[in-house]
Motif scaffolding. Structure first.
Motif, PDB file in Angstrom:
ATOM      1  N   LEU A  17     -64.210  22.087  -0.814  1.00 49.93           N
ATOM      2  CA  LEU A  17     -63.587  23.368  -0.455  1.00 49.93           C
ATOM      3  C   LEU A  17     -62.280  23.150   0.307  1.00 49.93           C
ATOM      4  CD1 LEU A  17     -66.741  25.425   0.583  1.00 49.93           C
ATOM      5  CD2 LEU A  17     -65.148  26.024  -1.243  1.00 49.93           C
ATOM      6  N   LEU A  18     -62.271  22.174   1.225  1.00 47.93           N
ATOM      7  CA  LEU A  18     -61.056  21.858   1.960  1.00 47.93           C
ATOM      8  C   LEU A  18     -59.968  21.348   1.020  1.00 47.93           C
ATOM      9  CD1 LEU A  18     -62.515  20.073   5.136  1.00 47.93           C
ATOM     10  CD2 LEU A  18     -61.640  22.414   4.961  1.00 47.93           C
ATOM     11  N   ALA A  19     -60.372  20.524   0.048  1.00 44.00           N
ATOM     12  CA  ALA A  19     -59.408  20.011  -0.924  1.00 44.00           C
ATOM     13  C   ALA A  19     -58.824  21.151  -1.760  1.00 44.00           C
ATOM     14  CB  ALA A  19     -60.075  18.976  -1.829  1.00 44.00           C
ATOM     15  N   ALA A  20     -59.677  22.075  -2.171  1.00 44.38           N
ATOM     16  CA  ALA A  20     -59.196  23.227  -2.939  1.00 44.38           C
ATOM     17  C   ALA A  20     -58.282  24.106  -2.091  1.00 44.38           C
ATOM     18  CB  ALA A  20     -60.388  24.038  -3.454  1.00 44.38           C
ATOM     19  N   ALA A  21     -58.663  24.294  -0.821  1.00 40.79           N
ATOM     20  CA  ALA A  21     -57.810  25.072   0.085  1.00 40.79           C
ATOM     21  C   ALA A  21     -56.460  24.392   0.264  1.00 40.79           C
ATOM     22  CB  ALA A  21     -58.498  25.246   1.434  1.00 40.79           C
ATOM     23  N   GLY A  22     -56.462  23.054   0.206  1.00 40.38           N
ATOM     24  CA  GLY A  22     -55.207  22.315   0.318  1.00 40.38           C
ATOM     25  C   GLY A  22     -54.206  22.688  -0.755  1.00 40.38           C
ATOM     26  N   TRP A  23     -54.696  23.027  -1.950  1.00 39.77           N
ATOM     27  CA  TRP A  23     -53.788  23.506  -3.003  1.00 39.77           C
ATOM     28  C   TRP A  23     -53.100  24.803  -2.563  1.00 39.77           C
ATOM     29  CZ3 TRP A  23     -53.313  21.851  -8.372  1.00 39.77           C
ATOM     30  CH2 TRP A  23     -54.016  20.682  -8.665  1.00 39.77           C
ATOM     31  N   ILE A  24     -53.868  25.710  -1.953  1.00 39.56           N
ATOM     32  CA  ILE A  24     -53.308  26.989  -1.497  1.00 39.56           C
ATOM     33  C   ILE A  24     -52.312  26.744  -0.360  1.00 39.56           C
ATOM     34  CG2 ILE A  24     -53.837  29.269  -0.576  1.00 39.56           C
ATOM     35  CD1 ILE A  24     -54.996  28.777  -3.360  1.00 39.56           C
ATOM     36  N   PHE A  25     -52.716  25.915   0.631  1.00 36.89           N
ATOM     37  CA  PHE A  25     -51.828  25.622   1.753  1.00 36.89           C
ATOM     38  C   PHE A  25     -50.503  25.041   1.254  1.00 36.89           C
ATOM     39  CE2 PHE A  25     -55.876  24.588   4.408  1.00 36.89           C
ATOM     40  CZ  PHE A  25     -56.164  25.941   4.478  1.00 36.89           C
ATOM     41  N   SER A  26     -50.603  24.092   0.332  1.00 31.69           N
ATOM     42  CA  SER A  26     -49.403  23.422  -0.165  1.00 31.69           C
ATOM     43  C   SER A  26     -48.510  24.385  -0.946  1.00 31.69           C
ATOM     44  CB  SER A  26     -49.789  22.238  -1.059  1.00 31.69           C
ATOM     45  OG  SER A  26     -50.510  21.267  -0.331  1.00 31.69           O
ATOM     46  N   LYS A  27     -49.115  25.210  -1.783  1.00 31.38           N
ATOM     47  CA  LYS A  27     -48.341  26.172  -2.566  1.00 31.38           C
ATOM     48  C   LYS A  27     -47.586  27.126  -1.652  1.00 31.38           C
ATOM     49  CE  LYS A  27     -47.311  28.007  -6.646  1.00 31.38           C
ATOM     50  NZ  LYS A  27     -46.593  27.246  -7.701  1.00 31.38           N
ATOM     51  N   GLU A  28     -48.225  27.581  -0.586  1.00 31.31           N
ATOM     52  CA  GLU A  28     -47.575  28.484   0.361  1.00 31.31           C
ATOM     53  C   GLU A  28     -46.451  27.764   1.122  1.00 31.31           C
ATOM     54  OE1 GLU A  28     -47.840  31.556   0.533  1.00 31.31           O
ATOM     55  OE2 GLU A  28     -49.829  32.176  -0.142  1.00 31.31           O
ATOM     56  N   ALA A  29     -46.685  26.504   1.498  1.00 32.06           N
ATOM     57  CA  ALA A  29     -45.656  25.743   2.208  1.00 32.06           C
ATOM     58  C   ALA A  29     -44.433  25.508   1.343  1.00 32.06           C
ATOM     59  CB  ALA A  29     -46.232  24.411   2.686  1.00 32.06           C
ATOM     60  N   LEU A  30     -44.632  25.382   0.029  1.00 26.80           N
ATOM     61  CA  LEU A  30     -43.515  25.132  -0.882  1.00 26.80           C
ATOM     62  C   LEU A  30     -42.582  26.331  -1.002  1.00 26.80           C
ATOM     63  CD1 LEU A  30     -45.226  23.171  -3.815  1.00 26.80           C
ATOM     64  CD2 LEU A  30     -43.883  22.281  -1.905  1.00 26.80           C
ATOM     65  N   ALA A  31     -43.001  27.478  -0.472  1.00 25.79           N
ATOM     66  CA  ALA A  31     -42.118  28.641  -0.476  1.00 25.79           C
ATOM     67  C   ALA A  31     -40.928  28.446   0.455  1.00 25.79           C
ATOM     68  CB  ALA A  31     -42.898  29.891  -0.080  1.00 25.79           C
ATOM     69  N   GLY A  32     -41.044  27.503   1.401  1.00 22.20           N
ATOM     70  CA  GLY A  32     -39.943  27.299   2.345  1.00 22.20           C
ATOM     71  C   GLY A  32     -39.490  25.862   2.475  1.00 22.20           C
ATOM     72  N   LEU A  33     -40.156  24.927   1.783  1.00 21.70           N
ATOM     73  CA  LEU A  33     -39.811  23.509   1.870  1.00 21.70           C
ATOM     74  C   LEU A  33     -39.680  22.903   0.485  1.00 21.70           C
ATOM     75  CD1 LEU A  33     -42.160  22.236   4.739  1.00 21.70           C
ATOM     76  CD2 LEU A  33     -39.665  22.238   4.800  1.00 21.70           C
ATOM     77  N   ALA A  34     -38.746  21.952   0.344  1.00 21.86           N
ATOM     78  CA  ALA A  34     -38.648  21.199  -0.908  1.00 21.86           C
ATOM     79  C   ALA A  34     -39.918  20.369  -1.071  1.00 21.86           C
ATOM     80  CB  ALA A  34     -37.411  20.302  -0.881  1.00 21.86           C
ATOM     81  N   PRO A  35     -40.410  20.197  -2.310  1.00 19.59           N
ATOM     82  CA  PRO A  35     -41.715  19.550  -2.529  1.00 19.59           C
ATOM     83  C   PRO A  35     -41.854  18.168  -1.903  1.00 19.59           C
ATOM     84  CG  PRO A  35     -40.927  20.555  -4.548  1.00 19.59           C
ATOM     85  CD  PRO A  35     -39.810  20.655  -3.570  1.00 19.59           C
ATOM     86  N   LEU A  36     -40.933  17.268  -2.174  1.00 18.44           N
ATOM     87  CA  LEU A  36     -41.054  15.901  -1.684  1.00 18.44           C
ATOM     88  C   LEU A  36     -40.825  15.823  -0.174  1.00 18.44           C
ATOM     89  CD1 LEU A  36     -39.195  14.095  -4.606  1.00 18.44           C
ATOM     90  CD2 LEU A  36     -41.667  14.146  -4.169  1.00 18.44           C
ATOM     91  N   MET A  37     -39.981  16.698   0.336  1.00 17.81           N
ATOM     92  CA  MET A  37     -39.782  16.779   1.788  1.00 17.81           C
ATOM     93  C   MET A  37     -41.079  17.205   2.469  1.00 17.81           C
ATOM     94  SD  MET A  37     -37.198  19.303   3.821  1.00 17.81           S
ATOM     95  CE  MET A  37     -37.166  19.409   5.610  1.00 17.81           C
ATOM     96  N   PHE A  38     -41.776  18.159   1.862  1.00 18.09           N
ATOM     97  CA  PHE A  38     -43.052  18.613   2.391  1.00 18.09           C
ATOM     98  C   PHE A  38     -44.079  17.482   2.403  1.00 18.09           C
ATOM     99  CE2 PHE A  38     -47.264  20.197   0.845  1.00 18.09           C
ATOM    100  CZ  PHE A  38     -47.738  20.661   2.060  1.00 18.09           C
ATOM    101  N   ILE A  39     -44.127  16.700   1.317  1.00 11.87           N
ATOM    102  CA  ILE A  39     -45.061  15.583   1.243  1.00 11.87           C
ATOM    103  C   ILE A  39     -44.756  14.563   2.337  1.00 11.87           C
ATOM    104  CG2 ILE A  39     -45.744  13.575  -0.149  1.00 11.87           C
ATOM    105  CD1 ILE A  39     -47.062  16.204  -0.936  1.00 11.87           C
ATOM    106  N   PHE A  40     -43.487  14.279   2.571  1.00 11.16           N
ATOM    107  CA  PHE A  40     -43.105  13.338   3.629  1.00 11.16           C
ATOM    108  C   PHE A  40     -43.621  13.816   4.986  1.00 11.16           C
ATOM    109  CE2 PHE A  40     -39.909  12.653   7.032  1.00 11.16           C
ATOM    110  CZ  PHE A  40     -40.161  11.306   7.258  1.00 11.16           C
ATOM    111  N   ILE A  41     -43.368  15.058   5.323  1.00 11.49           N
ATOM    112  CA  ILE A  41     -43.782  15.599   6.619  1.00 11.49           C
ATOM    113  C   ILE A  41     -45.301  15.610   6.742  1.00 11.49           C
ATOM    114  CG2 ILE A  41     -43.777  17.662   8.082  1.00 11.49           C
ATOM    115  CD1 ILE A  41     -41.029  18.353   6.888  1.00 11.49           C
ATOM    116  N   ARG A  42     -45.962  16.088   5.699  1.00 17.35           N
ATOM    117  CA  ARG A  42     -47.416  16.246   5.742  1.00 17.35           C
ATOM    118  C   ARG A  42     -48.129  14.904   5.873  1.00 17.35           C
ATOM    119  NH1 ARG A  42     -51.152  18.573   0.706  1.00 17.35           N
ATOM    120  NH2 ARG A  42     -53.141  17.719   1.459  1.00 17.35           N
ATOM    121  N   PHE A  43     -47.800  13.947   5.035  1.00 12.04           N
ATOM    122  CA  PHE A  43     -48.592  12.721   4.974  1.00 12.04           C
ATOM    123  C   PHE A  43     -48.227  11.719   6.065  1.00 12.04           C
ATOM    124  CE2 PHE A  43     -49.850  14.468   0.972  1.00 12.04           C
ATOM    125  CZ  PHE A  43     -51.115  13.953   0.761  1.00 12.04           C
ATOM    126  N   VAL A  44     -46.969  11.651   6.457  1.00 13.86           N
ATOM    127  CA  VAL A  44     -46.633  10.772   7.573  1.00 13.86           C
ATOM    128  C   VAL A  44     -47.288  11.284   8.852  1.00 13.86           C
ATOM    129  CG1 VAL A  44     -44.772   9.998   9.079  1.00 13.86           C
ATOM    130  CG2 VAL A  44     -44.504   9.831   6.608  1.00 13.86           C
TER     131      VAL A  44
END
Length: 300
Positions: free
Chosen positions: A18-45
């Motif tokens: 469920l958390l993994a599935a929610a992660g899809w929603i969280f990420s999709k919403e975050a992409l409304a204001g951040l470039a995709p790869l920039m978001f991945i850098f911030i999130r995973f680091v």
């Protein structure tokens, strides 16, 4: 290990999906204001630093050979996540994308074959089913295999390779240390790609940063911590079967949150892909089903 602990771990794994599935929603919403790869850098680091701080002693104790294995699996994981986030950004349907991404599970036996091992016989059943599922999706007049869908498929291939590399690395590296290195490397892989292809512009909207925070703490740190703990407390067969719930939850959440709807042909295609996932883990299905059937019923 007691039966109660095993059941608790299985329930935790359901929560993980469920958390993994929610992660899809969280990420999709975050992409409304951040470039995709920039978001991945911030999130995973950020997640890698948090996990590394918790397991710092284990990270310090890693040998040079263990670092090499961890960095190699992390780099592959990073490329997989990069393709996944581009698929999420440009894909047409999140629910379908979740099933396409989970094809990585079906591809694992083929990757094992490349490493010189013999894949299980279920491979030759699951692959045709997965191909039929992809065929149904491509035959749907409302669904087009565009750039986003190709990214999902590329991510699935790399996730399969990551699975094999991680399994080999986890044999000697503590889980929390391996997770910390992998998450950090994912972000570092995304950084040069982001700098090369994206324009950096930090959003000034608090709502976007809240989605980033949810992605980092809930869908990454908490999810991987609970998954690591639960996998150590239950059988691998139960864990493998339960983790297949992720694309199902993702499709449901996407329908609820974004109002996505699947056509009959898309549902058939996703159903065939899910059947392929079950076929690829058929022995796990049998073992788990055996636990659920009462001994008195089996005696008949």
């Amino acid at each position: 290990m007691t039966q109660a602990v095993s059941v608790k771990a299985d329930l935790v794994l359901v929560l993980v999906t469920l958390l993994a599935a929610a992660g899809w929603i969280f990420s999709k919403e975050a992409l409304a204001g951040l470039a995709p790869l920039m978001f991945i850098f911030i999130r995973f680091v950020s997640a890698g630093v948090v996990v590394g701080a918790v397991g710092w002693k284990d990270v310090q104790a890693m040998s040079q050979a263990e670092w090499i294995r961890a960095l190699r699996s992390g780099a592959c994981f990073g490329m997989a996540i990069a393709f996944w986030i581009m698929g999420l950004k440009h894909g047409q349907h999140m629910g379908v994308g979740a099933f396409l991404t989970c094809l990585g599970v079906v591809m694992v036996p083929l990757v094992i074959l490349l490493f010189g091992d013999r894949p299980p016989s279920t491979t030759w059943v699951s692959l045709p089913l997965a191909a039929a599922g992809l065929g149904c999706l491509s035959l749907d007049g409302t669904f087009v295999f565009g750039f986003g869908e190709l990214c999902y498929l590329a991510a699935a291939c790399l996730f399969a390779l990551t699975f094999v590399l991680t399994s080999r690395a986890a044999a000697s590296i503590p889980a929390i240390a391996l997770t910390s290195v992998q998450l950090t490397v994912v972000g570092l892989v995304a950084l040069p790609l982001s700098l090369a292809f994206e324009t950096w512009q930090l959003p000034g909207v608090l709502n976007i940063w809240l989605w980033v925070l949810a992605s980092t703490l809930i869908a990454t740190c908490l999810r991987f911590f609970l998954q690591t703990w639960a996998q150590g407390k239950t059988s691998s067969s139960s864990a493998a079967l339960i983790m297949m719930l992720e694309p199902v939850w993702t499709a449901f959440l996407a329908a609820f949150w974004f109002g996505e709807q699947m056509t009959l042909m898309q549902m058939l295609g996703c159903g065939l892909i899910f059947t392929a996932l079950l076929a690829s883990r058929w022995r796990s299905v049998i073992r788990v089903a055996g636990k659920l059937v009462p001994a008195t019923a089996r005696s008949w």
